[in-house]
Structure formats: C-alpha cells, structure tokens
Design a protein around this motif. Sequence first.
Motif, short mmCIF file in Angstrom:
data_model
loop_
_atom_site.label_atom_id
_atom_site.label_comp_id
_atom_site.label_asym_id
_atom_site.label_seq_id
_atom_site.Cartn_x
_atom_site.Cartn_y
_atom_site.Cartn_z
N VAL A 96 47.54 37.33 42.80
CA VAL A 96 47.50 35.92 43.74
C VAL A 96 47.71 34.82 42.89
CG1 VAL A 96 46.75 34.88 45.44
CG2 VAL A 96 46.87 37.35 45.64
N HIS A 97 46.29 34.76 42.35
CA HIS A 97 46.06 33.59 41.53
C HIS A 97 46.90 33.21 40.06
CE1 HIS A 97 42.24 32.47 43.61
NE2 HIS A 97 42.47 33.62 43.89
N LEU A 98 47.19 34.27 39.60
CA LEU A 98 48.00 34.13 38.35
C LEU A 98 49.53 34.06 38.41
CD1 LEU A 98 46.86 35.90 35.12
CD2 LEU A 98 49.21 35.42 35.37
N ARG B 56 43.71 41.14 42.72
CA ARG B 56 43.91 39.90 43.40
C ARG B 56 44.12 38.79 42.38
NH1 ARG B 56 44.20 37.90 48.32
NH2 ARG B 56 43.69 35.56 48.63
N ARG C 173 37.23 34.78 38.74
CA ARG C 173 36.60 35.84 38.18
C ARG C 173 35.13 35.63 38.64
NH1 ARG C 173 37.87 36.81 32.17
NH2 ARG C 173 36.53 38.63 32.41
N ALA C 174 34.43 34.43 38.41
CA ALA C 174 33.00 34.13 38.72
C ALA C 174 32.67 34.43 40.38
CB ALA C 174 32.83 32.92 38.22
N LYS C 175 33.77 34.49 41.01
CA LYS C 175 33.80 34.56 42.66
C LYS C 175 33.49 35.90 42.84
CE LYS C 175 37.35 32.39 44.13
NZ LYS C 175 38.09 31.62 45.31
N GLY C 176 33.81 37.10 41.86
CA GLY C 176 33.60 38.51 41.95
C GLY C 176 35.06 38.95 42.61
N LEU C 177 36.11 38.51 42.63
CA LEU C 177 37.47 38.91 42.88
C LEU C 177 37.88 40.22 42.31
CD1 LEU C 177 39.56 35.82 43.65
CD2 LEU C 177 37.91 36.86 45.03
N HIS C 178 38.62 41.22 42.88
CA HIS C 178 39.14 42.35 42.10
C HIS C 178 40.09 41.68 40.97
CE1 HIS C 178 37.60 45.67 44.44
NE2 HIS C 178 37.52 44.91 45.37
N ARG D 129 39.10 31.65 35.45
CA ARG D 129 37.59 32.13 35.34
C ARG D 129 36.71 32.10 36.57
NH1 ARG D 129 34.53 29.79 30.10
NH2 ARG D 129 35.58 31.58 28.96
N PHE D 130 37.02 31.14 37.00
CA PHE D 130 36.28 30.61 38.46
C PHE D 130 36.57 31.86 39.53
CE2 PHE D 130 35.40 28.22 42.71
CZ PHE D 130 34.04 28.10 42.34
N GLN E 36 43.10 29.24 32.10
CA GLN E 36 42.68 28.04 32.68
C GLN E 36 41.12 28.28 33.50
OE1 GLN E 36 44.58 25.46 33.38
NE2 GLN E 36 46.44 25.89 32.42
N ASP E 37 40.52 27.16 33.80
CA ASP E 37 39.22 27.41 34.36
C ASP E 37 39.41 27.93 35.74
OD1 ASP E 37 37.99 26.52 32.45
OD2 ASP E 37 37.48 24.64 33.43
N PHE E 38 40.55 27.88 36.61
CA PHE E 38 40.57 28.47 37.82
C PHE E 38 40.41 29.90 37.81
CE2 PHE E 38 44.86 27.10 37.29
CZ PHE E 38 45.66 28.50 37.68
#
Lengths: 324, 323
Positions: free
Chosen positions: A235-237, A231, A223-228, A220-221, A216-218
């Motif tokens: 958290v996101h997944l 996390r 990762r684009a924010k530079g999160l570890h 990728r987003f 999903q795009d979120f």
Amino acid sequence: MVYVIRRLLQAVFLALVMSFLVFTGIFAVGNPVDILIDPEATQAERVRLIAQLGLDRPFHEQYLIFLGNVLQGDFGNSFVYNRPALGLILERMPATLELAFAAIVIAVVLGIPLGMYAGLRPGSAGSQAVMAGSILGFSVPNFWQAIMLIMIFAVMLGWFPVSGRGQVGEFFGVRSSLFTLNGLQHIALPAINLAIGHLALVIRLARSGTQEVKAQDFIRFARAKGLHESRIVLVHLLRNILIPIVTLVGMSFGGLIAFAVVTESIFAWPGMGKLIIDSIRQLDRPVVVAYLIVIVVIFIILNLLVDLLYSLIDPRIRLDGAKQ
Amino acid sequence: MSLLEIDNLQTHFFTSGGVVKAVDGVSYHVNRGEVLAVVGESGSGKSVTGLSVMGLIDAPGRVVGGSIRFDGREIANLPSHEMRQLRGARIAMIFQDPMMTLNPVLRVDTQMVETIHAHRDMPKQEAWALCRDTLGRVGIPAPDERMCAYPHQFSGGMRQRVAIAIALLNKPDLIIADEPTTALDVTIQAQILHLMQGLVEEDGTGLVWITHDLSVVAGFADRVAVMYAGEIVEQATTDGLIEAPQHPYSRGLIGSVPSRNRRGARLAQIPGGAPPAVNRPVGCRFAPRCAYRMEGCAAPQVLRDNVRCWRAADLPAFEEVLA
C-alpha cells in the motif's frame, strides 16, 4: 470535466495537424499511379484512371477533399484492395490490440514485483540476477530474440505453435483469441517477445522508485506504527512508485500497437503491422493515411487516460486547477 | 521499575568507511508519566538511540550490545514480529519533519485506521470514530471533514498534530518524539509542546523528547540527558542542569542560549565541531573543544555522579563563568 473537454479539443486540433503532415508526407513519397496502373494501359486509360482517383488535382484540393471525406467518416478506398481503408484497418486492429495488451500485462505483472524485490533487497543474489536479466532484456535485438523463442519453445520443445493466431472466443461480446486455450497458446510467444523489452524497463523503474521511496520518512513512520511489512510494501510503497510506471505503460502501449511490425511479421500475426508495411510498399495512400491517423487517435486517448490515472493515484495532482 | 531502561546501549553502523559507533554505551531510563529530554547536537546519537528502542535500525546498522528493557522485558534484538506488535501499540514514535512523515497519496483516515487495525480488531466504523475523536483531541478543527483530506491539504503544524494523533491512537505507554517541533515555526512549536505536555499528563505516558534545542526543554521536561559523540555526558533534573550544568559541554550549551539576564553581551559559543563518528578522540571526546582541558583528559572518561568529566568537581561554579 472542463479539463477533459479542453483535452479533447486539443486532441481534435492535434489530429488535424497530424492529418496534414501525414498527407503531405505520403504525397512526397511517390506517385502511386506508376505502381497501380498496368504498364500496358493506353494513355487514355491512364488519364481516365488518374482523374478517377483525383490525382490530377493540385495538392491543396486533394487535401481538402480528403479532409471533407474524413469528417464524414470516409478515409477512402484502398487502391490495392478496393475496399474502405478504415474497415481494412479496423478488422485487423483486435489482433494487434490483444497482442499489445497481453504484452503489457506480462510486463507489468512480472515487472513491478521483480523490480520492487530488487529495490527492497539490493544486495541479494536474486536481485542481482533480476537486474542482469533486465539489462539483457533490453539489449537483445527483438527479431533475434523472436527467432530464438520460436526455435526453443516451438521447434525444440514443441510447447507452443510456431506462428499464427489461434481460435477466437467471445466473452461479454468481446471477440478475442485471449479467451480460448488454443488462442492463448498462439499468443504466448509473440506476446512474450513484445513484452521482454518493456518488462526490463518496468523492472528498472520499479526498482529505482522503490529505492527512492523506501528511504522516505513516511515509510519509517509506517513501520513505527507497527504495520505489517506486507501492508507497507503493497500500500504505502506501491502507490508511490506507480506514477512513472503508468507513464511508461501508456507510452509503451501506444508504441506496441503502432510498431509491433517486426514481431507480427516473424510470428505471422494477422495484425495492423503487416498491413501497413504492405501498404507502404505499394504506396496505398488511403490505408497509410488512415492507419497513421488511427494511431494518432490511439496515442491521444492513451495520454488522456494516463493523465486521468495520475490524479487517481496521486491526490496532489489536480487536473482542473480548481479550488478544493 | 522504570518504564524504559536503556543500559550501555551500543548501536553501530558497519559502513565501507569503517564502523560508525553512533551510539556508544548510552544508558538512561524513563518512568511512567515522566518527560525525559535527550539533548545534543546533530550526530550525537540521540535519534539513533530512539530508533534502537523502536527496533527501526536499518542495515548496515545494528544494535551490537547493551540492553533495552521496556516494562521489565528485554526488547533489544527482539524477533521482528514481536517488535512489530510493540511498535505503534505500546511504544509510539513521532518524527521530525511533518511534511515527510505522512504518506502523500493516502487519506488521513486510511493512515489512522490502519494503525488501529495493525494491532487489534475493531469494526471499521468504530475505529473511524476513534480516529476522528483523537484528531479532535489534538486540536484539529472539524475533524469529521479533515479525516477525509490528504496530507498536502494540511499545514505543517496540523500535520504534526495528525502524526501525534496517530501516535496516541493505541494508548501507548511510551512515546519517543524525535525533534517533533524542529521543523515548525516558533508559535506552532509552543502550541505543540503545550499539547504534548497535556496529553502525556492525561494518559500517564512516558515521553522521550529528543531535541537539539535547550530552550524547548525548560519548564517541559522533568529530566535531561545531554549527549555528545555517542555518549551521555551529563544527566540531571531540568532545573539542576539549567541552574548548574556540570560538564563543560553542558555549560557551553546552556551558556550559548540567549537569556534576558545577559542582554547585550556576546553569546558564548563552543569552538570547533563534533568529531567525526569514525575517528573520535581516545580519551574525553569533548577534550579538543574544551576550555578546561589538561593532560589527564586523554584518559577515557566514565560517568561519575551522572557527569562524564573527571574534573567536574574542580571546575569553577557556573555563575562565575557567566559573570
């Protein structure tokens, strides 16, 4: 809140319908009198006993009397033990509950990480091993697997006891064999045996969820924010793959409580499963009926909890349909 | 020295159907405070170029050649932890579909604050306040309340504003915007464009604006790079490109934009479709669709005077073509 009340009313109605179905079903199965009464009893004794048990009355009357008693918390006495049926069930429930709980914990705690790993590294040898193991997990017959577990880990290696429930410990007023070392040793094999099939399912759900969500795009987003990476995964997944897993766990937990019979028999686990099998064989109507109604209530509660959990996990699911 | 210099970048995808050369020798640069529009149709490699800069190319894709210099430092194939430190801090990215870029199960404040904490230590309250102020800056009304909302409680345009706010949080030097207005309706598009223009001017941020919509570019970008089939076919200032496109493909693109001066006339179109990335023409990749094609076009084309067409100088002037 309105939602919870509405669901509780539905639950009461459902329990009523179930009680009727259960009562009708057990009525059709056979007449307990043939088993209960001494074949050498006189006709007068027979008639007296039948009248005493209320079995001479028509079906609808029997049902209404039963219903009236249930509303007062009285499920009748067991024909076999001559003790309150509900009490018999409740005193065996903790053993079954702790077994089901241990099995679910094993399935979730191992299943989600393994499934997520398999989903994140689809081609790797490790994930292929996990997936092969999960196919094996729900293909192997439960009883055979139980016997193998006993043979390998109890008889040959001697790590765990062969059967039975261990010492019971108390913790915050809750009595369970999960609180003593001896108890944990005893519960290990039956819990693992119960867990394996569900573990395989949790792995599959976690893997397919992970594969779907990670594209999903979120993500990728994120990762684009530079999160570890940790996390992103934790958290996101994770939050996004939980819904189907919570559903499965809710259904499995009910199933484990109701149908742990095979495992309980093999490991001589003193839970409800063994009681219900014996009761069905002896046509012990009050126990069977009370048991089935207890199970219905447990399923209803679990489903309600699952629905409430949904709204905690996913804010898009609103229970009340109210405006925010 | 430019802020971002891409030189002969090659990003290939190694699929079972063959090697897909999504980006095949792309070079461009962006200066601080400059807006570069990268224009091309779907599959031309413009997004993959952007993702290559971000280090977000997933397997089976890989940057196989060329260099990406950011602020004088080579960042192509940088170790992942070093790349992570750049992403979201010094280079930010905004994606196309605002409905999909925010995590549906996390509150907006969570998704904003984590962006700050991924790159620097800051007390939680301070970070929260910074996020709220940034939401206000991108034009979200009542930012205090909106911080605690979930993405599904926002409209598409508002979600894109949230995504822009997230991109701005760490004051990046460069923002790569991958078709950020494509999924929005026209009035919202104009608002977002205006907003971005103001923001990059204020902060002196370099901006790469990836789009397939030429009408967005005019009056917004400083320069334009036109991509076709994994290559840049023409680079020019925005005015230069719109007034006098050189490459036949650019001419086709400009000619197909509806214009007030040509009311009632049939819209021009480019015949055919872009070649599949696994099986591209050997010579000029645009030749099969080109109205000016001749025998010499079968030879590979190089970028000469910022146009990848050996006949560019011989072609009739653009105004004559329109007439």
